[in-house]
Design a protein around this motif. Sequence first.
Motif, mmCIF file in Angstrom:
data_model
loop_
_atom_site.group_PDB
_atom_site.id
_atom_site.type_symbol
_atom_site.label_atom_id
_atom_site.label_comp_id
_atom_site.label_asym_id
_atom_site.label_seq_id
_atom_site.Cartn_x
_atom_site.Cartn_y
_atom_site.Cartn_z
ATOM 1 N N ILE A 97 20.082 -52.335 -31.062
ATOM 2 C CA ILE A 97 18.649 -52.138 -30.986
ATOM 3 C C ILE A 97 18.743 -51.051 -31.264
ATOM 4 C CG2 ILE A 97 16.386 -53.654 -29.230
ATOM 5 C CD1 ILE A 97 18.987 -55.602 -28.248
ATOM 6 N N THR A 98 16.893 -51.000 -31.442
ATOM 7 C CA THR A 98 16.006 -49.514 -31.539
ATOM 8 C C THR A 98 14.760 -50.341 -31.404
ATOM 9 O OG1 THR A 98 17.985 -49.415 -33.497
ATOM 10 C CG2 THR A 98 15.715 -47.602 -33.435
ATOM 11 N N ASP A 99 14.605 -49.705 -30.808
ATOM 12 C CA ASP A 99 13.076 -49.415 -30.119
ATOM 13 C C ASP A 99 12.021 -48.101 -29.755
ATOM 14 O OD1 ASP A 99 12.309 -49.142 -26.604
ATOM 15 O OD2 ASP A 99 14.807 -48.764 -27.209
ATOM 16 N N ALA A 103 7.368 -50.979 -31.052
ATOM 17 C CA ALA A 103 8.304 -52.061 -32.029
ATOM 18 C C ALA A 103 9.666 -51.384 -31.537
ATOM 19 C CB ALA A 103 7.654 -50.826 -33.472
ATOM 20 N N MET A 104 10.306 -52.629 -32.527
ATOM 21 C CA MET A 104 11.413 -52.806 -31.513
ATOM 22 C C MET A 104 12.434 -53.562 -33.114
ATOM 23 S SD MET A 104 13.294 -54.542 -28.656
ATOM 24 C CE MET A 104 12.708 -53.917 -27.817
ATOM 25 N N GLU A 105 13.300 -52.933 -33.458
ATOM 26 C CA GLU A 105 14.465 -53.518 -34.443
ATOM 27 C C GLU A 105 15.537 -53.823 -34.082
ATOM 28 O OE1 GLU A 105 17.371 -52.497 -38.348
ATOM 29 O OE2 GLU A 105 14.486 -51.227 -38.129
ATOM 30 N N VAL A 106 16.388 -55.199 -33.853
ATOM 31 C CA VAL A 106 17.330 -56.066 -33.784
ATOM 32 C C VAL A 106 18.094 -56.191 -34.762
ATOM 33 C CG1 VAL A 106 18.379 -58.022 -32.505
ATOM 34 C CG2 VAL A 106 16.077 -56.770 -31.495
ATOM 35 N N ASN A 107 19.198 -55.263 -34.900
ATOM 36 C CA ASN A 107 20.340 -55.956 -35.698
ATOM 37 C C ASN A 107 21.851 -56.114 -35.616
ATOM 38 O OD1 ASN A 107 18.717 -54.455 -38.375
ATOM 39 N ND2 ASN A 107 19.339 -52.500 -36.563
ATOM 40 N N ALA A 152 5.058 -55.263 -30.797
ATOM 41 C CA ALA A 152 4.594 -54.933 -29.517
ATOM 42 C C ALA A 152 3.600 -56.581 -29.948
ATOM 43 C CB ALA A 152 3.979 -54.243 -28.082
ATOM 44 N N ALA A 153 3.229 -57.579 -29.126
ATOM 45 C CA ALA A 153 2.379 -58.382 -29.113
ATOM 46 C C ALA A 153 0.998 -57.902 -28.569
ATOM 47 C CB ALA A 153 2.419 -59.518 -28.439
ATOM 48 N N ILE A 157 0.518 -53.409 -23.470
ATOM 49 C CA ILE A 157 1.799 -54.156 -22.285
ATOM 50 C C ILE A 157 3.077 -53.513 -23.086
ATOM 51 C CG2 ILE A 157 3.402 -55.845 -21.507
ATOM 52 C CD1 ILE A 157 -0.197 -57.125 -21.853
ATOM 53 N N GLY A 158 3.249 -53.392 -24.786
ATOM 54 C CA GLY A 158 4.816 -53.274 -24.726
ATOM 55 C C GLY A 158 5.956 -54.731 -24.856
ATOM 56 N N ILE A 159 6.529 -53.587 -25.420
ATOM 57 C CA ILE A 159 7.831 -54.197 -24.912
ATOM 58 C C ILE A 159 9.339 -54.507 -24.378
ATOM 59 C CG2 ILE A 159 10.107 -55.409 -26.480
ATOM 60 C CD1 ILE A 159 8.357 -54.671 -28.924
ATOM 61 N N GLU A 160 9.597 -56.171 -23.076
ATOM 62 C CA GLU A 160 10.542 -54.853 -21.754
ATOM 63 C C GLU A 160 11.723 -54.423 -22.960
ATOM 64 O OE1 GLU A 160 11.092 -53.827 -18.724
ATOM 65 O OE2 GLU A 160 9.179 -54.569 -18.658
ATOM 66 N N SER A 161 11.947 -53.851 -23.295
ATOM 67 C CA SER A 161 12.990 -53.879 -24.065
ATOM 68 C C SER A 161 14.381 -53.643 -23.519
ATOM 69 C CB SER A 161 13.524 -51.638 -24.852
ATOM 70 O OG SER A 161 13.078 -50.783 -23.698
ATOM 71 N N SER A 162 14.462 -53.576 -21.971
ATOM 72 C CA SER A 162 15.807 -53.245 -21.465
ATOM 73 C C SER A 162 16.046 -54.756 -20.845
ATOM 74 C CB SER A 162 15.510 -52.653 -20.208
ATOM 75 O OG SER A 162 14.608 -52.679 -19.377
ATOM 76 N N ARG A 163 14.746 -55.221 -21.224
ATOM 77 C CA ARG A 163 15.323 -56.985 -20.359
ATOM 78 C C ARG A 163 16.000 -57.695 -22.388
ATOM 79 N NH1 ARG A 163 15.031 -60.638 -17.345
ATOM 80 N NH2 ARG A 163 13.261 -61.795 -18.259
ATOM 81 N N VAL A 164 15.023 -57.454 -23.203
ATOM 82 C CA VAL A 164 15.567 -57.816 -24.286
ATOM 83 C C VAL A 164 17.077 -57.433 -24.684
ATOM 84 C CG1 VAL A 164 15.633 -57.738 -27.142
ATOM 85 C CG2 VAL A 164 13.276 -57.178 -25.130
ATOM 86 N N ARG A 165 17.334 -55.960 -24.390
ATOM 87 C CA ARG A 165 19.218 -55.803 -24.526
ATOM 88 C C ARG A 165 19.965 -56.231 -23.550
ATOM 89 N NH1 ARG A 165 19.398 -51.086 -27.193
ATOM 90 N NH2 ARG A 165 17.234 -49.447 -26.772
ATOM 91 N N GLU A 166 19.068 -56.687 -22.616
ATOM 92 C CA GLU A 166 19.965 -57.614 -21.730
ATOM 93 C C GLU A 166 20.439 -59.291 -21.937
ATOM 94 O OE1 GLU A 166 19.389 -58.650 -17.627
ATOM 95 O OE2 GLU A 166 19.324 -56.509 -17.333
#
Length: 174
Positions: A97-99, A103-107, A152-153, A157-166
């Motif tokens: 996961i790269t953020d 923006a965020m990219e999930v591979n 981010a929609a 607010i942005g994206i909650e990247s830590s929660r996405v990773r978890e």
Amino acid sequence: MANPISALRTNRNLFERERRSQLRALLSRLFSLLPPHPTKMSMPELVEHATVYVKQLQERVEELKRWKLQVEGASSRQPQEAGDVGNETTITPVLEITDSESAMEVNLIAGTGKNMALCDIVSILEEEGAEVVKVNYHKDGNRILLSVHSQAAYSRIGIESSRVRERLARLQIS
């Protein structure tokens, strides 16, 4: 007869104008390659913005190189299991996961036998404030390569990247 000092000064002024014109053209080209930025920035601020952006791109290239090596290593050393059918092997899923900013990219690389649905990944991203922009899916033999690009929609607010990773890590294990 023209004054030689005057002619020399005129040539120097023309040379300096041409040099500044070339510099403006090059800086304009550089700034056109940058992501959107505030319009009211001084020239030194714009150059600093470009420097930071280039450093981020270099870090991203290094991350992708490490990820490529990890993926190549994971796919080349997979053991043949006794219960496998034909030439299928078990592939340990690799999640990256790269953020950056908004923006965020999930591979994800997983074996074809891994039951991880794209809709689960998209749901997690959307629940954590992301909007999916682009999805790439590729099947290569017995592995699936999936790349989900999101932003981010709501930029404030942005994206909650830590929660996405978890949540994605939990999803990957189950």
